[in-house]
Design an enzyme around this catalytic site. Structure first.
Site, PDB file in Angstrom:
ATOM      1  N   GLY A   6      67.794   5.740   9.034  1.00 29.28           N
ATOM      2  CA  GLY A   6      68.820   4.870   9.599  1.00 29.28           C
ATOM      3  C   GLY A   6      68.341   3.943  10.702  1.00 29.28           C
ATOM      4  O   GLY A   6      69.051   3.029  11.104  1.00 29.28           O
ATOM      5  N   GLY A   7      67.141   4.194  11.248  1.00 29.61           N
ATOM      6  CA  GLY A   7      66.587   3.305  12.263  1.00 29.61           C
ATOM      7  C   GLY A   7      67.110   3.505  13.663  1.00 29.61           C
ATOM      8  O   GLY A   7      66.879   2.669  14.534  1.00 29.61           O
TER       9      GLY A   7
ATOM     10  N   ASP B 205      66.234   5.910  15.778  1.00 28.46           N
ATOM     11  CA  ASP B 205      65.290   6.604  16.655  1.00 28.46           C
ATOM     12  C   ASP B 205      65.145   5.832  17.962  1.00 28.46           C
ATOM     13  O   ASP B 205      64.717   4.680  17.970  1.00 28.46           O
ATOM     14  CB  ASP B 205      63.937   6.701  15.946  1.00 28.46           C
ATOM     15  CG  ASP B 205      62.945   7.598  16.675  1.00 28.46           C
ATOM     16  OD1 ASP B 205      62.832   7.469  17.909  1.00 28.46           O
ATOM     17  OD2 ASP B 205      62.271   8.392  16.015  1.00 28.46           O
TER      18      ASP B 205
ATOM     19  N   SER C 115      60.006   6.481  14.009  1.00 31.41           N
ATOM     20  CA  SER C 115      60.118   6.451  12.550  1.00 31.41           C
ATOM     21  C   SER C 115      59.639   5.128  11.956  1.00 31.41           C
ATOM     22  O   SER C 115      59.557   4.997  10.735  1.00 31.41           O
ATOM     23  CB  SER C 115      61.573   6.704  12.124  1.00 31.41           C
ATOM     24  OG  SER C 115      62.424   5.681  12.608  1.00 31.41           O
TER      25      SER C 115
ATOM     26  N   GLY D  77      71.547   7.320  10.134  1.00 33.37           N
ATOM     27  CA  GLY D  77      71.064   7.831   8.858  1.00 33.37           C
ATOM     28  C   GLY D  77      71.045   9.352   8.830  1.00 33.37           C
ATOM     29  O   GLY D  77      70.709  10.014   9.818  1.00 33.37           O
TER      30      GLY D  77
ATOM     31  N   TYR E  59      75.087  16.399  15.903  1.00 33.95           N
ATOM     32  CA  TYR E  59      76.361  16.939  16.389  1.00 33.95           C
ATOM     33  C   TYR E  59      77.395  15.816  16.476  1.00 33.95           C
ATOM     34  O   TYR E  59      77.078  14.635  16.480  1.00 33.95           O
ATOM     35  CB  TYR E  59      76.201  17.596  17.760  1.00 33.95           C
ATOM     36  CG  TYR E  59      76.044  16.590  18.882  1.00 33.95           C
ATOM     37  CD1 TYR E  59      77.168  16.091  19.542  1.00 33.95           C
ATOM     38  CD2 TYR E  59      74.793  16.117  19.271  1.00 33.95           C
ATOM     39  CE1 TYR E  59      77.040  15.154  20.568  1.00 33.95           C
ATOM     40  CE2 TYR E  59      74.655  15.187  20.282  1.00 33.95           C
ATOM     41  CZ  TYR E  59      75.783  14.705  20.921  1.00 33.95           C
ATOM     42  OH  TYR E  59      75.660  13.770  21.923  1.00 33.95           O
TER      43      TYR E  59
ATOM     44  N   TYR F 161      67.216  17.030  23.905  1.00 33.28           N
ATOM     45  CA  TYR F 161      67.645  17.008  22.509  1.00 33.28           C
ATOM     46  C   TYR F 161      66.699  16.125  21.713  1.00 33.28           C
ATOM     47  O   TYR F 161      66.531  14.946  22.020  1.00 33.28           O
ATOM     48  CB  TYR F 161      69.077  16.483  22.439  1.00 33.28           C
ATOM     49  CG  TYR F 161      69.665  16.314  21.060  1.00 33.28           C
ATOM     50  CD1 TYR F 161      69.377  17.200  20.027  1.00 33.28           C
ATOM     51  CD2 TYR F 161      70.534  15.264  20.797  1.00 33.28           C
ATOM     52  CE1 TYR F 161      69.935  17.043  18.773  1.00 33.28           C
ATOM     53  CE2 TYR F 161      71.112  15.097  19.549  1.00 33.28           C
ATOM     54  CZ  TYR F 161      70.811  15.988  18.544  1.00 33.28           C
ATOM     55  OH  TYR F 161      71.375  15.819  17.296  1.00 33.28           O
TER      56      TYR F 161
ATOM     57  N   ASN G  12      66.807  14.633  18.923  1.00 38.15           N
ATOM     58  CA  ASN G  12      67.331  13.403  18.319  1.00 38.15           C
ATOM     59  C   ASN G  12      67.538  12.287  19.341  1.00 38.15           C
ATOM     60  O   ASN G  12      67.807  11.141  18.949  1.00 38.15           O
ATOM     61  CB  ASN G  12      68.635  13.671  17.566  1.00 38.15           C
ATOM     62  CG  ASN G  12      68.381  14.090  16.135  1.00 38.15           C
ATOM     63  OD1 ASN G  12      67.236  14.165  15.693  1.00 38.15           O
ATOM     64  ND2 ASN G  12      69.441  14.366  15.392  1.00 38.15           N
ATOM     65  N   TYR G  13      67.439  12.620  20.622  1.00 38.94           N
ATOM     66  CA  TYR G  13      67.409  11.593  21.663  1.00 38.94           C
ATOM     67  C   TYR G  13      65.967  11.493  22.179  1.00 38.94           C
ATOM     68  O   TYR G  13      65.671  11.809  23.323  1.00 38.94           O
ATOM     69  CB  TYR G  13      68.376  11.938  22.796  1.00 38.94           C
ATOM     70  CG  TYR G  13      69.829  11.971  22.376  1.00 38.94           C
ATOM     71  CD1 TYR G  13      70.292  11.219  21.302  1.00 38.94           C
ATOM     72  CD2 TYR G  13      70.755  12.766  23.052  1.00 38.94           C
ATOM     73  CE1 TYR G  13      71.617  11.255  20.920  1.00 38.94           C
ATOM     74  CE2 TYR G  13      72.093  12.796  22.681  1.00 38.94           C
ATOM     75  CZ  TYR G  13      72.516  12.044  21.611  1.00 38.94           C
ATOM     76  OH  TYR G  13      73.839  12.075  21.233  1.00 38.94           O
TER      77      TYR G  13
END
Length: 523
Positions: free
Chosen positions: A106-107, A109, A114, A174, A184, A462, A464-465
């Site tokens: 999904g871009g 990041d 990525s 994404g 989450y 986290y 994803n951050y």
């Protein structure tokens, strides 16, 4: 923190020589010939810098403009697979041609890991692999990694208005990256994370084989559900459990400025939100707004309740009367409409709005933290003061508790469970590259200020951050101890098991990025 030594001069020199060798057409022709051999009879879309659509494809899903400058490293090729076999071919040909591979879904990041690298690389962009197949009878769905969360929610709603999924708020995120790091949203207190719902997956491993839950084995299946993207393979699709949601949910947003008692309310919220029944989620957003010719700090209490507004009002009067919620503040809707509401879309608009992949693009910097003990009012006062120094600051306090307390911190690699009252997401955005250094420095100062009030040893974050300020390596070459600097923050005690899995499934460290899990065989 970056890790460099004298040996890195040799690495950098070899990289430069490699870049020169890749500058001619031989690499391109070899790679394309390999793709053709690996996928006979089918055409795999590939974009090179000489292709008119290369820049459009590269920039299409890049959210963070801070990472998009004339000097930003660009991939030698972008592959946009149309079938699973195209992903297999991309892995096989990348290994054969000794070039790094990056995978993008999904871009979003925050650090661009990525789609950026400090060595020559290709990008496999999964956004064409985006099917969502919902089975209402079994209450499950198969979701390809290139799908967005909005596409997931839309496809669930088409089949059922009493099934939902505990994914994120931003509908353009994404699935591949989201699930890989945990994922989450507003249902986390009722059902946990997106990754907690994954019951099967299909992954392309380092050998170019497609594995499912059975053939990949227990350890790898554990690792891909929260261990972060880019370390273990390319996940093609995920089978998830859907969750029951009532026909009616209730939402509200209440704004309070400092003169209206925001500080006392946020302080109170810290104890209240964590201990509320799991069907009630109230997050807090701290920002700055223009008011009466000046700038003022504000708290927004943003909530969803899995039930009707009468029951919500009764519960709030018992547990958080200080907020002053009234029946007029509450709006009832379906769960899928609430996904529109939280993303700032018209709730009575067409559900097809969830399919819109166009996303806001900003120059931005983000960080994260976890809070185990309430921040005192003096600490909150210091936060307000620092927010007023920026044009577009934002802190989001996300309450934990509920179902998050019931799931073991080793159930999947995501470890932030019982004992965490809430998560902090730090964000700031600005207008141009010239401001990058100033804005990022401000974020780092705010992060340093809050340090006494958040988790310690490690200071949890986290995955994803993504935040390379925590630490990073050159081309994913960190040793076990070097990578533990960030791996410990992201995964805590689960880091060691992730390293063991990585070493077993990818001993040569083919799948890597600047914050990937290391293979001890390559340390």
């Amino acid at each position: 923190m970056a890790f460099y030594s004298s040996s890195h001069f040799v690495i950098i020199l070899s990289v430069l020589l490699f870049c020169i060798s890749l500058g001619n057409s031989s690499f391109e022709s070899d790679f394309l010939q390999c793709l053709s051999q690996q996928s006979p009879g089918t055409s795999i879309p590939v974009y090179t810098p000489n292709n008119a659509n290369y820049t459009i494809v590269l920039e299409s899903t890049i959210q963070n403009l801070r990472l998009l400058s004339p000097t930003t490293p660009k991939p030698y090729l972008i592959v946009t697979p149309l079938a699973e076999s195209h992903v297999q071919a991309s892995v096989i040909c990348s290994r054969k041609n000794n070039i790094q591979i990056k995978t993008r879904s999904g871009g979003h990041d925050y650090e661009g890991l990525s789609y950026l690298s400090d060595v020559p690389f290709v990008v496999v962009d999964l956004n064409k692999l985006r099917s969502v197949s919902v089975d209402v009878q079994t209450e499950t769905a198969w979701i390809q990694s290139g799908a967005t969360l909005g596409e997931v929610y839309y496809n669930i709603a088409v089949k059922s208005r009493t099934l939902g999924f505990p994914g994120g708020i931003c509908s353009t995120v994404g699935v591949g990256g989201h699930f890989s790091g945990g994922g989450y949203g507003t249902l986390l207190r009722s059902y946990g994370l997106a990754a907690d719902q994954v019951i099967d997956a299909r992954i392309v491993n380092v050998g170019g084989e497609i594995l499912d839950k059975t053939t990949m084995g227990e350890d790898l299946f554990w690792a891909i559900r929260g261990g972060g993207g880019g370390s273990f393979g390319i996940v093609l699709s995920w089978k998830v459990k859907l969750v029951p949601v009532p026909p009616t949910v209730t939402v509200f947003t209440i704004f309070k400025t400092i003169p209206q008692g925001a500080t006392a309310l946020v302080y109170k919220w810290q104890d209240v939100a964590y201990n509320l029944p799991e069907e009630l989620f109230i997050r807090v957003l701290l920002d700055v707004v223009n008011q009466n010719g000046g700038r003022i700090a504000r708290a927004s209490f943003n909530s969803i309740y899995l039930g009707n507004k009468e029951n919500l009002l009764s519960l709030m009067n018992q547990r958080f009367p200080e907020l002053g919620l009234t029946i007029n503040d509450c709006t009832e809707m379906s769960w899928v409409q609430s996904t529109l509401y939280f993303y700032g879309l018209p709730v009575n608009g067409p559900l097809e709005n969830l399919l819109n992949r166009n996303q806001a693009k900003f120059f931005l910097k983000a960080k994260s933290d976890y809070v185990k003990v309430p921040i005192p009012t003096v600490g909150l006062d210091g936060i307000w003061k620092r927010l007023l120094e920026q044009d577009y600051p934002l802190l989001i306090f996300v309450p934990y508790g509920g179902k998050m307390n019931d799931i073991s911190e080793s159930s999947i690699p995501f470890p932030h469970r019982e004992g965490n009252m809430y998560q902090i997401l730090y964000l700031t955005h600005w207008g141009g590259l010239a401001e990058n250094e100033e804005r990022v420095s401000w974020m780092r100062r705010l992060y340093a200020y809050i340090a006494p009030y958040v988790s310690k040893n490690p200071r949890a974050a986290y995955v994803n951050y993504r935040d390379v300020d925590i630490g990073q390596s050159t081309n994913g070459t960190a040793t076990y101890l070097q990578a533990k600097v960030w791996g410990g923050n992201y995964f805590k005690n689960n880091y060691d098991r992730l390293v063991r899995v990585k070493t077993k499934v990818d001993p040569a460290n083919f799948f890597r990025n600047e914050q990937s899990i290391p293979s001890v065989a390559n340390a």
